[in-house]
Enzyme design. Structure first.
Site, PDB file in Angstrom:
ATOM      1  N   CYS A  99       0.819  -1.182   0.001  1.00 43.88           N
ATOM      2  CA  CYS A  99      -0.240  -0.031  -0.038  1.00 43.88           C
ATOM      3  C   CYS A  99       0.970   1.192  -0.057  1.00 43.88           C
ATOM      4  CB  CYS A  99      -0.869  -0.280   1.177  1.00 43.88           C
ATOM      5  SG  CYS A  99      -1.976   1.406   1.320  1.00 43.88           S
ATOM      6  N   HIS A 141      -9.163  -4.049  -1.900  1.00 43.80           N
ATOM      7  CA  HIS A 141      -8.020  -3.083  -1.214  1.00 43.80           C
ATOM      8  C   HIS A 141      -8.344  -1.540  -1.240  1.00 43.80           C
ATOM      9  CE1 HIS A 141      -3.708  -2.067  -0.145  1.00 43.80           C
ATOM     10  NE2 HIS A 141      -4.171  -0.937  -0.397  1.00 43.80           N
ATOM     11  N   GLU A 142      -8.803  -0.903  -2.399  1.00 40.92           N
ATOM     12  CA  GLU A 142      -9.169   0.393  -2.650  1.00 40.92           C
ATOM     13  C   GLU A 142     -10.445   0.902  -1.904  1.00 40.92           C
ATOM     14  OE1 GLU A 142      -6.555   2.221  -3.326  1.00 40.92           O
ATOM     15  OE2 GLU A 142      -5.522   0.715  -4.111  1.00 40.92           O
ATOM     16  N   HIS A 145     -10.221   1.580   1.837  1.00 37.89           N
ATOM     17  CA  HIS A 145      -9.633   2.908   2.214  1.00 37.89           C
ATOM     18  C   HIS A 145     -10.916   3.731   2.501  1.00 37.89           C
ATOM     19  CE1 HIS A 145      -5.224   2.656   2.066  1.00 37.89           C
ATOM     20  NE2 HIS A 145      -5.209   2.051   0.774  1.00 37.89           N
TER      21      HIS A 145
HETATM   22 NI    NI Z   1      -3.542   1.153  -0.220  1.00 36.76          NI
END
Ligand code: NI
Length: 189
Positions: A99, A141-142, A145
């Protein structure tokens, strides 16, 4: 366009819930997205979420190179505004992630392997895609966030978490068994 500063783990902007974008066609949103794309290319990374550049809005950009996808086709540069993920089936797999908010680190993260995601594009229209494997991983994953979740929070085996450079000193059969440079996948998102 501008290269934006990337927040690192511990910064409060990475820990909160990002707000929905009211008007995806707003030129200010398009300006933000242009800067995010430039920042992602500069890093370099394969994905970036707005909170990582200190903007608490539900916006993600990513692109997945063909060498990482199951069908070996590139997933072209994609903008997700107000994305929603639906998991399909119950298969979960573990793979290395990195990341841009945890520079130089990698860890193995279990995630569902098959998803459907829906989002608005720059024109405000909603589109939908199905994704598997690494493509599905990047999107999850995005989108994490946007909810204040960083990949270490998804890890179940913290012995695989560390600085990529240091982990490269030890035997790492699991990291190299499929023959590609896993550290590349690490500098991801
Ligand atoms: Ni990330």
């Amino acid at each position: 366009m501008a290269i934006l500063k990337i927040a690192r783990m511990g910064h409060p902007v990475l820990m909160g819930m990002a707000q929905p974008v009211e008007d995806p066609t707003d030129p200010r949103i398009h300006g933000l997205i242009a800067d995010m794309v430039e920042t992602m290319a500069d890093a370099p990374g394969i994905g970036l979420a707005a909170p990582q550049v200190h903007v608490p809005l539900r916006v993600v950009v990513f692109r997945v190179p063909g060498e990482r996808t199951e069908d070996k086709k590139d997933v072209p540069l994609t903008v997700l505004i107000n994305p929603v993920i639906e998991v399909i089936g119950d298969e979960v797999a573990e793979d290395w992630e990195g990341c841009l908010s945890l520079p130089a680190m990698n860890g193995r993260v279990p995630r569902p392997t098959h998803i459907r995601y829906r989002a608005q594009g720059l024109d405000g229209k909603t589109f939908e895609r199905e994704a598997r494997g690494y493509h599905a991983r990047v999107v999850q994953h995005e989108c994490d966030h946007l909810d204040g979740v960083l990949y270490p929070m998804r890890m179940t085996d913290l012995t695989t978490f560390g600085f990529a450079e240091e982990m490269a000193r030890a035997p790492r059969t699991a990291m190299t068994e499929d023959g590609d440079n896993e550290n590349e996948s690490g500098e991801a998102a």
